[in-house]
Design an enzyme around this catalytic site. Sequence first.
Site, mmCIF file in Angstrom:
data_model
loop_
_atom_site.group_PDB
_atom_site.id
_atom_site.type_symbol
_atom_site.label_atom_id
_atom_site.label_comp_id
_atom_site.label_asym_id
_atom_site.label_seq_id
_atom_site.Cartn_x
_atom_site.Cartn_y
_atom_site.Cartn_z
ATOM 1 N N GLY A 179 11.165 7.906 3.794
ATOM 2 C CA GLY A 179 10.551 6.877 2.975
ATOM 3 C C GLY A 179 9.059 6.755 3.224
ATOM 4 O O GLY A 179 8.619 6.591 4.358
ATOM 5 N N ASP A 230 11.848 -3.050 3.978
ATOM 6 C CA ASP A 230 12.791 -3.855 3.199
ATOM 7 C C ASP A 230 14.241 -3.476 3.430
ATOM 8 O O ASP A 230 15.144 -4.222 3.037
ATOM 9 C CB ASP A 230 12.470 -3.715 1.699
ATOM 10 C CG ASP A 230 11.209 -4.472 1.310
ATOM 11 O OD1 ASP A 230 10.609 -5.093 2.202
ATOM 12 O OD2 ASP A 230 10.835 -4.435 0.129
ATOM 13 N N GLY A 267 6.943 4.379 2.022
ATOM 14 C CA GLY A 267 6.414 3.059 1.660
ATOM 15 C C GLY A 267 5.482 2.558 2.749
ATOM 16 O O GLY A 267 4.983 3.334 3.573
ATOM 17 N N PHE A 268 5.257 1.257 2.773
ATOM 18 C CA PHE A 268 4.341 0.700 3.776
ATOM 19 C C PHE A 268 4.792 0.998 5.202
ATOM 20 O O PHE A 268 3.994 1.373 6.057
ATOM 21 C CB PHE A 268 4.215 -0.813 3.589
ATOM 22 C CG PHE A 268 3.337 -1.205 2.441
ATOM 23 C CD1 PHE A 268 1.978 -0.929 2.474
ATOM 24 C CD2 PHE A 268 3.850 -1.839 1.322
ATOM 25 C CE1 PHE A 268 1.154 -1.283 1.424
ATOM 26 C CE2 PHE A 268 3.029 -2.197 0.262
ATOM 27 C CZ PHE A 268 1.684 -1.917 0.315
ATOM 28 N N GLU A 287 3.893 -13.549 -11.521
ATOM 29 C CA GLU A 287 2.777 -12.689 -11.904
ATOM 30 C C GLU A 287 3.006 -12.051 -13.269
ATOM 31 O O GLU A 287 2.095 -11.990 -14.101
ATOM 32 C CB GLU A 287 2.540 -11.641 -10.807
ATOM 33 C CG GLU A 287 1.785 -12.247 -9.626
ATOM 34 C CD GLU A 287 1.877 -11.474 -8.331
ATOM 35 O OE1 GLU A 287 1.147 -11.840 -7.387
ATOM 36 O OE2 GLU A 287 2.657 -10.511 -8.233
ATOM 37 N N ALA A 289 4.864 -6.714 2.501
ATOM 38 C CA ALA A 289 4.134 -5.561 3.003
ATOM 39 C C ALA A 289 3.688 -5.728 4.464
ATOM 40 O O ALA A 289 3.861 -4.808 5.260
ATOM 41 C CB ALA A 289 2.940 -5.268 2.097
#
Lengths: 462, 462
Positions: B8, B297, B10-11, B168, B313
């Site tokens: 992964g 996550d 991601g962050f 948002e 994040a």
Amino acid sequence: MAHAVIIGGGFAGINAAKRLGRSGKVSVTILDQRNHHLFQPLLYQVAMAGLDPSDIAVPIRALMRPYRRVRTLLGRAETLDLENREVRFDGGVVPYDYLIVACGASHSYFGNDQWESHAPGLKSVGQATEIRRRVLVAFEQAERASDPEEQARWMTFVIVGGGPTGVELAGAIAEMARYALSKDFRTINSADARVLLVQSGERILKQFDADQAEYATKSLRSLGVEVVLESRVTNIGAAGIEIGETRVPAGTVLWAAGVQANRIGLQLKSPLDRAGRVIVRPDLTIPDHDNVFVVGDLAHTPGPNGNPLPGLAPVAIQAGRYVADLIVDEVRAENPPDPAHRKPFEYNDKGQMATIGRKRAIMQYHKHKKNGFLAWVAWLLVHIYFLSGFRNRFFVFLKWCWAYLTFSKGARLIIQKEWRQHESELLSPVVGSLDETYRHDGDTPSPRFESLTRADHINKPQ
Amino acid sequence: MAHAVIIGGGFAGINAAKRLGRSGKVSVTILDQRNHHLFQPLLYQVAMAGLDPSDIAVPIRALMRPYRRVRTLLGRAETLDLENREVRFDGGVVPYDYLIVACGASHSYFGNDQWESHAPGLKSVGQATEIRRRVLVAFEQAERASDPEEQARWMTFVIVGGGPTGVELAGAIAEMARYALSKDFRTINSADARVLLVQSGERILKQFDADQAEYATKSLRSLGVEVVLESRVTNIGAAGIEIGETRVPAGTVLWAAGVQANRIGLQLKSPLDRAGRVIVRPDLTIPDHDNVFVVGDLAHTPGPNGNPLPGLAPVAIQAGRYVADLIVDEVRAENPPDPAHRKPFEYNDKGQMATIGRKRAIMQYHKHKKNGFLAWVAWLLVHIYFLSGFRNRFFVFLKWCWAYLTFSKGARLIIQKEWRQHESELLSPVVGSLDETYRHDGDTPSPRFESLTRADHINKPQ
């Protein structure tokens, strides 16, 4: 007030619509199946991960914002009813007084349409992002491959067609392999990529003079591109391409060869040329229909020397404006003149240019020719100048500066649609599945990736 | 040298990989099914046509360029073999000494997966461009529609879920309808669009204090968003949504509600929480496997007050770094310490923020709270600061300045994949057909579009 219907928001359609809109004397409906006007000359840069789609595409609706009498419809023209003067599209019927058909052209596979899935062409944003994805995936596959033959296949890129698009694609792939990607892989050396440009004729760029084509060939070769002349493609499949009798295993094949006009031309019941283009009269109308114009790549427009005018943006732009002016003049006139006495369309030749890699180009304007770095700067300025919308110009200019200074590509994204098909929806063309965003073809055995310490591809310990 | 495998990009994964790579003491393989790291907090701006995908996504391979001992592989992890310490993916097998599982989460439809095709979530670039396409197509359909009910349906947008993403999206759609699109249509008034934000609880933004949520609700309402509280979605279909007993015909429904962890967590044979997250020990490992970490996550990380840490994040970034430091320390130590005595992970709360439209935001940092314009400026600076890569920061900053000054959206493109399916290819997820790039659902009768002069939607003659 007279109503004009324009089918197609390319260079011809947009320019006709703007001029008609500005006159205030004609109301206009512009119909396109896409919502954006595309600056096609830079499309190869989207395919080569240098620019984003939104840098070179603008919503037609946004371009038409200043013209209150121009209405933009997203939809696909289905039937041109010249008798009743109306256009049927997938969302209704629009009557017209004047009809401007400007639906352009797509690639021709010369009767081998089954090649298309293996060798995409470059006409739309969707195709450009698909080509980008294929080229980037090929390098990823090469990095993963354990079988050297498989690796070599993924590292081979074949471009079919030696026109400006083929030359631009070949030069850009070769440069991307050499520079932008050169430090990103651990197993492969991206600079080893093989790039072939295949051309059936005895030289590339036959639209240009021989010495210009010669310069382009040399430039391509200096970038490592193999320019293969007088060679015909006999087959294209998932494993690669056959050129004459030779099989070339290749992970990526791109098609930049023949052109085929939009099939809507058939409905005009007028003579077509071999590429399916509608042969127009000197005022760009079709026989028996003084109010039906065909412009842009869909039209076969006889040029001064008997040859049809080339499928270039300046031809389309000038034709679109010519038709708009002609309509406005007739609408304004108290006694509309006899259409038989219309002033014929005259193309004002703006010359042409093509770029090779990141600092060379060729250009030709009547008898004047230039090539090399200065031609490339001229190419750059001309393209920035003609790009629609100040925002686009501004961002493209900045991205080019950035890419030139850093040798990098900013848009190297492999993006897949992640969507399940749902039959009954307008949205149906976009499919794919969350469960198969990345699927291997499964035939190759699974290699073992040993710890990096045991492999020898780490050449520089930190 | 020890080898770490990170699944992964991601962050969490990226930050672990960077730190391990920088140490030079551990070799790393980072595996992801996508080639890019995504700055998820700004993904809604791609969906809302404000940014391009390449503004917020960077190739993982490019981020790892400086670290010669980090190898990037594009591929999907299939089997985690904890016994033999190896990961099988769709292109082979990689053995590991340390495993970091950071595969994140996707949306949960609470057992109603059939809703997904009608109500996309926002987790990937593909989903963001799909949402953009649906929102823009909805306005186009409304402009085309002749039936007022049909038109009203296309002008209705429903967002399910009152978390930061839902807020948002709702704010951005409402503002786009009011400003960016306001002069582009001739039949509809885009500002008439109805935007509903549906929340099951008694208030939105339950991650924030009540007064902050109250401010956000007021701000949304002032933009014209209908905030519907204490309401549950009972059905979603092609025609719209059912909220409790009420049917709301809607052309676009977006899903920003539940979260479901990646199914790969099941393979760890460890306890999962209700959202499928792997419950980790204080050092972020799973029971019985001191060398297997779960971060981001995908992890249920117990926080100081007993609740799990939120899926933010900063949590993922800090966890990724914590694990990397821990591994480096152990590898460096001459006598590796007993894993039972590892220092536990401690989250340093950075607070949180959410933005509402183009000039308001809320932020909260421990007991400190801010809202309004200054919070929005802070939001902007924080997001620019954390965006990876100087190029991205630079271009996003410029695009925001542009959008702020001109009220326009730069990336309003409706792009369809134009590709025929070819079964046996890696490329297969991308399909679609050249022949059906735009298809109407065919049920509504074809209206006649009379010449614009006869219609009354031209309100201001030029």
